[in-house]
Design a protein around this motif. Structure first.
Motif, mmCIF file in Angstrom:
data_model
loop_
_atom_site.group_PDB
_atom_site.id
_atom_site.type_symbol
_atom_site.label_atom_id
_atom_site.label_comp_id
_atom_site.label_asym_id
_atom_site.label_seq_id
_atom_site.Cartn_x
_atom_site.Cartn_y
_atom_site.Cartn_z
ATOM 1 N N PHE A 1 2.669 1.695 -2.058
ATOM 2 C CA PHE A 1 3.261 0.844 -3.079
ATOM 3 C C PHE A 1 2.466 1.035 -4.365
ATOM 4 N N SER A 2 3.172 1.026 -5.482
ATOM 5 C CA SER A 2 2.511 1.234 -6.765
ATOM 6 C C SER A 2 2.655 0.008 -7.644
ATOM 7 N N GLY A 3 1.766 -0.092 -8.615
ATOM 8 C CA GLY A 3 1.812 -1.179 -9.579
ATOM 9 C C GLY A 3 1.279 -0.709 -10.919
ATOM 10 N N THR A 4 1.704 -1.361 -11.982
ATOM 11 C CA THR A 4 1.228 -1.023 -13.319
ATOM 12 C C THR A 4 0.613 -2.255 -13.972
ATOM 13 N N SER A 5 -0.009 -2.046 -15.119
ATOM 14 C CA SER A 5 -0.795 -3.110 -15.749
ATOM 15 C C SER A 5 0.081 -4.024 -16.609
ATOM 16 N N ARG B 1 -0.782 -5.837 -8.795
ATOM 17 C CA ARG B 1 0.666 -5.714 -8.746
ATOM 18 C C ARG B 1 1.111 -4.846 -7.567
ATOM 19 N N ALA B 2 0.363 -3.781 -7.267
ATOM 20 C CA ALA B 2 0.691 -2.954 -6.102
ATOM 21 C C ALA B 2 0.602 -3.767 -4.817
ATOM 22 N N CYS B 3 -0.452 -4.585 -4.705
ATOM 23 C CA CYS B 3 -0.610 -5.419 -3.504
ATOM 24 C C CYS B 3 0.511 -6.452 -3.405
ATOM 25 N N LEU B 4 0.890 -7.054 -4.529
ATOM 26 C CA LEU B 4 1.978 -8.027 -4.504
ATOM 27 C C LEU B 4 3.299 -7.378 -4.117
ATOM 28 N N PRO C 1 -6.981 -1.207 7.739
ATOM 29 C CA PRO C 1 -7.610 -0.127 6.950
ATOM 30 C C PRO C 1 -6.657 0.508 5.941
ATOM 31 N N ILE C 2 -6.135 -0.314 5.031
ATOM 32 C CA ILE C 2 -5.312 0.217 3.943
ATOM 33 C C ILE C 2 -6.183 1.020 2.995
ATOM 34 N N GLU C 3 -5.556 1.842 2.170
ATOM 35 C CA GLU C 3 -6.279 2.601 1.162
ATOM 36 C C GLU C 3 -5.770 2.220 -0.221
ATOM 37 N N GLY C 4 -6.700 1.904 -1.111
ATOM 38 C CA GLY C 4 -6.359 1.605 -2.491
ATOM 39 C C GLY C 4 -6.831 2.724 -3.396
ATOM 40 N N ARG C 5 -5.997 3.100 -4.356
ATOM 41 C CA ARG C 5 -6.337 4.243 -5.203
ATOM 42 C C ARG C 5 -5.989 3.969 -6.666
ATOM 43 N N LEU C 6 -6.841 4.489 -7.540
ATOM 44 C CA LEU C 6 -6.502 4.560 -8.959
ATOM 45 C C LEU C 6 -5.703 5.844 -9.148
ATOM 46 N N SER C 7 -4.425 5.703 -9.415
ATOM 47 C CA SER C 7 -3.554 6.876 -9.441
ATOM 48 C C SER C 7 -3.305 7.398 -10.843
ATOM 49 N N GLY C 8 -3.456 6.552 -11.851
ATOM 50 C CA GLY C 8 -3.302 7.002 -13.222
ATOM 51 C C GLY C 8 -4.039 6.068 -14.163
ATOM 52 N N THR D 1 -2.252 2.289 -6.614
ATOM 53 C CA THR D 1 -1.427 2.369 -5.413
ATOM 54 C C THR D 1 -2.165 1.817 -4.208
ATOM 55 N N VAL D 2 -1.413 1.268 -3.282
ATOM 56 C CA VAL D 2 -1.962 0.799 -2.011
ATOM 57 C C VAL D 2 -1.171 1.462 -0.894
ATOM 58 N N TYR D 3 -1.903 2.103 0.022
ATOM 59 C CA TYR D 3 -1.312 2.850 1.125
ATOM 60 C C TYR D 3 -1.510 2.064 2.416
#
Length: 417
Positions: free
Chosen positions: A318-322, A340-343, A367-374, A384-386
């Motif tokens: 899932f992705s989110g923006t600022s 926002r990605a988590c929500l 064990p989710i993965e959180g990433r700074l994608s951009g 993003t949260v995987y």
């Protein structure tokens, strides 16, 4: 089994143990034990609230959790020959729940817990959406966690210490207090607060007494945040097989640890978002003399992640923006975009029958993965949260047939007001 240099008796409180640890950072907290470079040893660790959270279906204990007492840390452990400017090598050889016990009253004795903290008691990553206290109990079967409060989910835990670090120098401690005090002063009445200043109440300082206790308690830093010495970093991949290089700021390095987690998602987003437990950690230590200058590690540990992560092959991301929920634009705010990605992930999981609180707890503990994608394309950062799909015992990806509806069971206990 390695020699236990810091034993804990499960029948006694942390403050009644043979070796008395600490719950603040200060260079003058005395070392409780000494080891040599190239030594291997075991340390027992108590769950961060020292037994204040119980295996039941009430969240009142999370609502009333005594933040002034945390974290209860095992240590300090002096490493002979360590001097300021060295790098302390710490190998995590093994880590797990309280050994030889599969049931009991303490977290780590066959079970652990995840909590959403009330805004008035520290809050969490999504405290505006989840302002009240909740609790989930997880049962352990080998390396697998399941919960009566979150049905339909099971996963392999990445067991790790949430907190480990070396003692700060007096100068470094003064920097912490100065800058965090300045931050608090910008909004001193904020709830939850912007930072936690020194607090003599409930301080445990490794046996210091009298005037020396009073002096240190008035200066010592709280253990809640990560800082230049390591500390409460909550890195889920700091597990078995990890090698950590800690900067040394005081003679002996004074290594301490605690806050063990059976599992955690990236970010530990509910604040008490990991599966908290007591247990043991086996370590090997060594030194790189002058290593801070040699490798440019003036502050903050570097590490080689462990090699025992569960092998998940498929993920739903899932992705989110600022942009806020009120449609206010922020500039490259990665903290907001991860929220926002988590929500978005929480909203998605509720379509299968989970309550928002159950979905939030899954993101905190699994064990989710959180990433700074951009982080470069103005004005929006993208995070993003995987979520590994294999943790669910039903199909969780979108399909033309619509979401499978699960029975949410008894749900997540919420504290009384």
């Amino acid at each position: 089994m390695p020699d236990v240099v810091f034993p804990l008796d499960s029948s006694k409180r942390f403050t009644d143990q043979e070796r008395l640890g600490h719950n603040r950072w200060h260079p003058d907290i005395p070392a409780q034990v000494s080891v040599r470079p190239d030594d291997t040893f075991r340390v027992h660790c108590r769950e961060w609230f020292d037994g204040a959270i119980h295996n039941d279906d009430s969240a009142d204990d999370v609502r009333d959790a005594p933040l002034s007492t945390v974290h209860v840390l095992s240590g300090p452990i002096a490493v002979e020959g360590a001097e300021p400017g060295d790098l302390l090598i710490v190998d995590i050889l093994d880590v797990g729940p309280i050994p030889q016990e599969d049931s009991g009253p303490l977290a780590g004795q066959g079970w652990g817990y995840t909590g959403i903290f009330a805004t008035q008691n520290g809050g969490g990553f999504l405290t505006e959406q989840f302002p009240d206290a909740y609790k989930v109990i997880w049962d352990f079967a080998g390396q697998t966690a399941t919960s009566r409060h979150v049905p339909g989910v099971s996963f392999t835990g990445i067991v790790h210490p949430g907190l480990m670090g070396t003692a700060p120098s007096a100068a470094l401690l003064a920097r912490w207090n100065r800058r965090e005090g300045a931050l608090i002063a910008t909004d001193p009445d904020r709830v939850p607060p912007l930072a936690l200043p020194p607090l003599p109440q409930d301080a445990v300082l490794g046996g210091l007494e009298g005037a020396e206790f009073d002096r240190v308690a008035g200066e010592a830093a709280r253990t809640a945040p990560p800082r230049e010495n390591g500390g409460n970093q909550d890195i889920k991949n700091l597990t078995k097989g990890s090698r950590v290089f800690y900067p040394v700021f005081v003679p002996g390095a004074k290594l301490s640890m605690g806050d063990l987690h059976f599992s955690q998602g990236d970010g530990e987003i509910t604040f008490c978002g990991a599966i908290e437990m007591g247990g043991f950690i086996d370590l090997h230590v060594d030194l790189i003399k002058g290593g801070m200058e040699t490798y440019g590690v003036k502050e903050n540990a570097i590490f080689m992640p462990g090699n025992v992560d569960p092998r998940y092959e498929r993920w739903l991301a899932f992705s989110g923006t600022s942009v806020t929920l009120d449609d206010e634009q922020h500039y490259l705010d990665s903290h907001l975009s991860y929220q926002r990605a988590c929500l978005h992930a929480i909203d998605y999981l509720t379509t299968f029958g989970y309550t928002p609180e159950q979905a939030y707890m899954i993101l905190g503990a699994a064990p989710i993965e959180g990433r700074l994608s951009g982080v470069v394309d103005i004005p929006n950062s993208c995070s993003t949260v995987y979520i590994p799909t294999a943790i669910f015992d039903f199909p969780v990806t979108p399909s033309s047939s619509g979401p499978t509806r699960i029975d949410p069971g008894m749900g997540v206990p919420r504290s009384s007001s």
